[in-house]
Design an enzyme around this catalytic site. Sequence first.
Site, PDB file in Angstrom:
ATOM      1  N   ASP A   1       0.882  -1.162   0.000  1.00 51.89           N
ATOM      2  CA  ASP A   1       0.000   0.000   0.000  1.00 51.89           C
ATOM      3  C   ASP A   1       0.925   1.219   0.000  1.00 51.89           C
ATOM      4  OD1 ASP A   1      -2.345   1.624   0.408  1.00 51.89           O
ATOM      5  OD2 ASP A   1      -1.773   1.763   2.524  1.00 51.89           O
ATOM      6  N   MET A   2       0.391   2.387  -0.250  1.00 50.89           N
ATOM      7  CA  MET A   2       1.242   3.578  -0.309  1.00 50.89           C
ATOM      8  C   MET A   2       1.069   4.481   0.901  1.00 50.89           C
ATOM      9  SD  MET A   2       1.646   6.385  -3.390  1.00 50.89           S
ATOM     10  CE  MET A   2       0.130   7.300  -3.004  1.00 50.89           C
ATOM     11  N   ASP A   3      -0.110   5.092   1.036  1.00 47.52           N
ATOM     12  CA  ASP A   3      -0.342   6.053   2.118  1.00 47.52           C
ATOM     13  C   ASP A   3      -0.242   5.354   3.471  1.00 47.52           C
ATOM     14  OD1 ASP A   3      -1.166   8.639   0.749  1.00 47.52           O
ATOM     15  OD2 ASP A   3      -2.501   7.201  -0.209  1.00 47.52           O
TER      16      ASP A   3
ATOM     17  N   LYS B   1     -10.735  -0.050  -2.112  1.00 49.54           N
ATOM     18  CA  LYS B   1     -10.636  -0.899  -0.944  1.00 49.54           C
ATOM     19  C   LYS B   1     -11.808  -0.588  -0.001  1.00 49.54           C
ATOM     20  CE  LYS B   1      -5.572  -0.726  -1.228  1.00 49.54           C
ATOM     21  NZ  LYS B   1      -4.335  -0.315  -0.546  1.00 49.54           N
TER      22      LYS B   1
ATOM     23  N   ASP C   1      -1.508  -0.556   6.219  1.00 46.40           N
ATOM     24  CA  ASP C   1      -1.546   0.147   7.498  1.00 46.40           C
ATOM     25  C   ASP C   1      -2.969   0.346   7.999  1.00 46.40           C
ATOM     26  OD1 ASP C   1      -2.180   2.133   5.492  1.00 46.40           O
ATOM     27  OD2 ASP C   1      -1.899   3.643   7.063  1.00 46.40           O
TER      28      ASP C   1
END
Length: 219
Positions: A8-10, A142, A167
């Site tokens: 995931d990124m953020d 998501k 996260d």
Amino acid sequence: MLTAVIFDMDGVLIDSEPFWQRAQIAVFSEVGHFHTEEDCNSTIGVRIDQLVAHWYRIRPWSGPTQEEVVQRILDQVIALILQEGQPKEGVLEALALMEARGLKIGLATSSPFAMVDAVLGKLGIRDRFLAVHSAEVERFGKPHPDVYIHAAEKLGVLPVQCLAIEDSFTGLLAAKAASMQALIVPDPALVGDPRLAIADHQLGSLAELDDAMLARWIA
């Protein structure tokens, strides 16, 4: 056996959740929608257009359209990333461990491609990812699993061969629904949340990851 890792990124690669929070509170206040830190925490991991639509249903505003509010928030977050963005602790080291193990590395994010470009460019890690996919082009964000399934397709692997790193609980649900193993490195607002027990692995930070641990997971 695992052959790929999908990030995931953020909140995983970059500590962008505070940027999202600042932008949401500022922009929503501009349209007369009082927004709190708790409101922000309740939608961590949700695609931005779905997030704005959610709050509009609860407390509709007059003036700017939902699309305009989405763009204002995105513009502010990207500006903050470019000004202040830093890789999260352990990210660069984790990438190196995975590359040394010959794992394919991908990205599956709820954020739009414009933000992906800003983050990967700011952190200088664009070339570390063999595949990048955004829920921006999916019908559903998501916790629907499609963003992860299609990221795996771009990598040329099956979802069951992937470890997803998340996260948020929303993202964790998406990864598990895609039949992936999941590592949760929880956002501070979610530390201790019993729902995270569905993850296969949990770390406080990617800095805790070492080669022996990774070897056990991918065997």
